[in-house]
Design a protein around this motif. Structure first.
Motif, PDB file in Angstrom:
ATOM      1  N   ARG A 254       2.547  -4.107  -4.155  1.00  0.00           N
ATOM      2  CA  ARG A 254       2.257  -2.782  -3.598  1.00  0.00           C
ATOM      3  C   ARG A 254       1.787  -2.895  -2.143  1.00  0.00           C
ATOM      4  NH1 ARG A 254      -2.914  -0.328  -5.636  1.00  0.00           N
ATOM      5  NH2 ARG A 254      -3.651  -1.404  -3.792  1.00  0.00           N
TER       6      ARG A 254
ATOM      7  N   SER B 191       4.163   0.255 -12.032  1.00  0.00           N
ATOM      8  CA  SER B 191       2.927  -0.130 -12.724  1.00  0.00           C
ATOM      9  C   SER B 191       1.836   0.919 -12.503  1.00  0.00           C
ATOM     10  CB  SER B 191       2.439  -1.484 -12.213  1.00  0.00           C
ATOM     11  OG  SER B 191       1.100  -1.681 -12.638  1.00  0.00           O
TER      12      SER B 191
ATOM     13  N   PHE C 138       1.307  -7.258  -9.161  1.00  0.00           N
ATOM     14  CA  PHE C 138       1.795  -5.919  -8.794  1.00  0.00           C
ATOM     15  C   PHE C 138       0.996  -5.346  -7.623  1.00  0.00           C
ATOM     16  CE2 PHE C 138       3.693  -5.272 -13.241  1.00  0.00           C
ATOM     17  CZ  PHE C 138       4.968  -5.571 -12.787  1.00  0.00           C
ATOM     18  N   GLU C 139      -0.304  -5.668  -7.578  1.00  0.00           N
ATOM     19  CA  GLU C 139      -1.088  -5.177  -6.431  1.00  0.00           C
ATOM     20  C   GLU C 139      -0.595  -5.818  -5.139  1.00  0.00           C
ATOM     21  OE1 GLU C 139      -5.342  -3.864  -6.884  1.00  0.00           O
ATOM     22  OE2 GLU C 139      -5.240  -5.364  -8.472  1.00  0.00           O
TER      23      GLU C 139
ATOM     24  N   ALA D 142       6.397   1.732  -5.988  1.00  0.00           N
ATOM     25  CA  ALA D 142       4.967   2.100  -6.041  1.00  0.00           C
ATOM     26  C   ALA D 142       4.723   3.551  -5.656  1.00  0.00           C
ATOM     27  CB  ALA D 142       4.170   1.197  -5.107  1.00  0.00           C
TER      28      ALA D 142
ATOM     29  N   ASP E  73      -4.256   3.140  -5.753  1.00  0.00           N
ATOM     30  CA  ASP E  73      -3.733   3.204  -4.390  1.00  0.00           C
ATOM     31  C   ASP E  73      -4.562   4.221  -3.593  1.00  0.00           C
ATOM     32  OD1 ASP E  73      -2.194   3.712  -2.088  1.00  0.00           O
ATOM     33  OD2 ASP E  73      -0.334   3.176  -3.140  1.00  0.00           O
TER      34      ASP E  73
ATOM     35  N   TRP F 277      -1.154   0.512 -13.200  1.00  0.00           N
ATOM     36  CA  TRP F 277      -2.299  -0.213 -12.648  1.00  0.00           C
ATOM     37  C   TRP F 277      -2.248  -0.169 -11.110  1.00  0.00           C
ATOM     38  CZ3 TRP F 277      -6.811  -2.502 -14.103  1.00  0.00           C
ATOM     39  CH2 TRP F 277      -7.411  -3.342 -13.164  1.00  0.00           C
ATOM     40  N   ALA F 278      -1.115  -0.493 -10.526  1.00  0.00           N
ATOM     41  CA  ALA F 278      -1.013  -0.582  -9.063  1.00  0.00           C
ATOM     42  C   ALA F 278      -1.069   0.801  -8.417  1.00  0.00           C
ATOM     43  CB  ALA F 278       0.272  -1.305  -8.676  1.00  0.00           C
ATOM     44  N   THR F 279      -0.347   1.760  -8.971  1.00  0.00           N
ATOM     45  CA  THR F 279      -0.286   3.076  -8.313  1.00  0.00           C
ATOM     46  C   THR F 279      -1.588   3.860  -8.517  1.00  0.00           C
ATOM     47  OG1 THR F 279       2.118   3.105  -8.380  1.00  0.00           O
ATOM     48  CG2 THR F 279       1.043   5.234  -8.199  1.00  0.00           C
TER      49      THR F 279
END
Ligand code: HEM
Length: 474
Positions: free
Chosen positions: A52, A365, A48-49, A71, A372, A367-369
């Motif tokens: 993003r 996700s 997911f990273e 994202a 950021d 985790w990803a956002t």
């Protein structure tokens, strides 16, 4: 989890470029048939990273179906607020449904609305106040057992504590044997669901019997028997009890109807499963972050000493413990125990001003956002001050839905207040008296049903400050 992302919505969308500055960009190429599934399965957080890094609106392939990853907070907000109207929640799988029945997490449409309105009053702030005493009591009982120099397995300690809190606040059982019987069966079922969720089981059709699914069935039968025993005792009792079960038994819909026994069972189990592991993992990550960040740990204890002095916390302290609240929020930012939310587009679905073809699975996700750099300064740093807690220091400007550990929109977590109060009170009780020094070494998050540490989290308990001296003198 369903495995079908349906027709290729992103196909059509990708052709016409951008709307609102959110261009749909292609994700990694993937492999025939499986698409990006192997890459996703290997390390979903890193995957997911990477998506993003490509953009805010990325098409990818979940098996044979096309999927969209989003994202940007504004699009995430659209997705979450549109759930139930133009996006469906995905099916969470047979193991989940076996345990949770048709509780509020699983239910859809009018059935979900009715259930949500019946359950909601039992977790309102006014009610959470009455559960807070139990939360603090359980934490104090643990604190009374800890000794200076004791070695503890933080995962086990936090799991046992939040389990006791969940069983007591939900079912109101006061005997250790009752609490243990329910807790043990829940543990078995939850472990199997986690295994199915993160393994191949999620890809198998419902009718395929697996040993894991059989274990969930057996654990569910034990839970059903335990819960029906507790419900019968509540129905026979003539006194009003301060637990969630009593409030659910009293709840009535607009026609005056009560929840049936089956519905009561589904909702109590749902509240337990929704709230236990999520809160326990959050506490483990909080201890991990505090141990690795002595500056934050010192600031936390300054607040605890100032607000509480020598006494244990209660519900009224929650509002005063602003730094402790920020520690929990910052923990949930860096280690969001629910790390992804998805929705399946229905007829009329739109995101960022563009139509999304029915059947498209849209993924977001936390985790990803949450990591950021556009929304959080130095996103990898554990900095509770960003939530504006230190006297006079302004909070960072964090856009709505850049932080969404509890989801949002109509399906926002019903236990948000419950979880925040529980995590803050547990931390306050324990961190006022102790320091947990975690063993050195990297702890990596493993995304299963919730975000879990990849190994045991061992620590040495240290009694704080002059209390250490008193302790030695005993
Ligand atoms: C740190 C702890 C917690 C986290 C991170 C968390 C997170 C979430 C998230 C992200 C959702 C939305 C899922 C979606 O949109 O599909 C959710 C839903 C839900 N949560 Fe929590 N939760 C926590 C604690 C709790 C607690 C303590 C309870 C119960 C006392 C609870 C009960 C529920 C219920 C019943 C739902 C379903 C709501 C619905 O579908 O209408 N949660 N939670």
């Amino acid at each position: 989890m369903t495995t079908q992302a349906g027709p290729a919505a992103a196909d059509g969308a990708a052709a016409d470029g951008a709307t609102d500055g959110q261009k749909i960009v292609p994700g990694p190429r993937g492999v025939p048939l499986l698409g990006n599934l192997p890459e996703f399965g290997k390390d979903p957080l890193a995957f997911f990273e990477r998506l993003r890094a490509r953009g805010d609106f990325v098409s990818w392939r979940f098996g044979r179906g096309r999927a969209l990853f989003i994202a940007h907070p504004s699009t995430i907000g659209e997705l979450l607020t549109e759930v139930e109207r133009t996006f469906d929640q995905p099916d969470l799988g047979i193991a989940f449904r076996t345990l949770l029945g048709n509780g509020v997490v699983v239910a859809k449409g009018a059935d979900w609305r009715r259930k949500r309105s019946l359950v909601q009053p039992s977790v309102r702030p006014k009610q959470v106040r009455s559960y807070a005493a139990t939360m603090a009591e359980c934490a104090v009982a643990l604190a009374d057992r800890w000794r200076d120099g004791q070695r503890v397995d933080v995962k086990k300690e936090m799991a046992a504590l939040t389990q006791l809190i969940a069983v007591r606040t939900i079912f109101g059982v006061d005997t250790a044997a009752d609490a243990e019987a329910i807790g043990r069966a829940m543990d078995v079922a939850q472990k199997e669901i986690g295994a199915e969720f993160s393994g191949l089981g999620a890809l198998l059709p419902d009718w395929v019997p697996t040993p894991g699914r059989a274990r969930v069935k057996r654990a569910t039968a034990v839970i059903d028997a335990e819960v029906s025993r507790v419900v019968a005792r509540h129905r026979d009792g003539d006194t009003e009890r301060p637990d969630l079960l009593s409030r659910l038994l009293a709840a009535q819909d607009e026609t005056g109807a009560h929840l049936s026994d089956r519905e009561i069972r589904d909702e109590t189990v749902t509240l337990y499963i929704g709230g236990h592991e999520t809160t326990s993992s959050t506490l483990v990550w909080a201890w991990h972050l505090l141990s690795r960040n002595p500056r934050v740990r010192a600031a936390l204890t300054v607040e605890l000493d100032r607000v509480l002095g020598d006494r244990e916390p209660g519900f009224d302290d929650y509002a005063r413990l602003t730094y402790t609240q920020a520690v929990v929020k910052e923990t949930l930012r860096l280690y969001p125990t629910i790390w992804l939310l998805t929705g399946m587009a229905k007829e009329g679905a739109m995101l960022g001003g563009r139509p999304i073809a029915p059947g498209t699975r849209v993924w977001s996700s936390q985790w990803a956002t949450h990591r950021d750099a556009r929304w959080f300064t130095d996103p990898e740093e554990f900095r509770p001050e960003r939530w504006g807690t230190t006297d006079g220091e302004p909070a960072e400007e964090i856009p709505e839905y850049a932080w969404f550990p509890f989801g949002g929109g109509p399906r926002v977590c019903l236990g948000t207040r419950f979880a925040m109060v529980e995590a803050v009170l547990v931390l306050a009780v324990l961190a006022r008296r102790f320091r947990l020094d975690l063993d050195p070494g990297e702890i990596r998050p493993v995304p299963s049903l919730t975000l879990q540490p990849d190994r045991e989290v061992l620590a040495t308990v240290r009694v704080r400050g002059d209390r250490a001296v008193r302790e030695e003198g005993r």
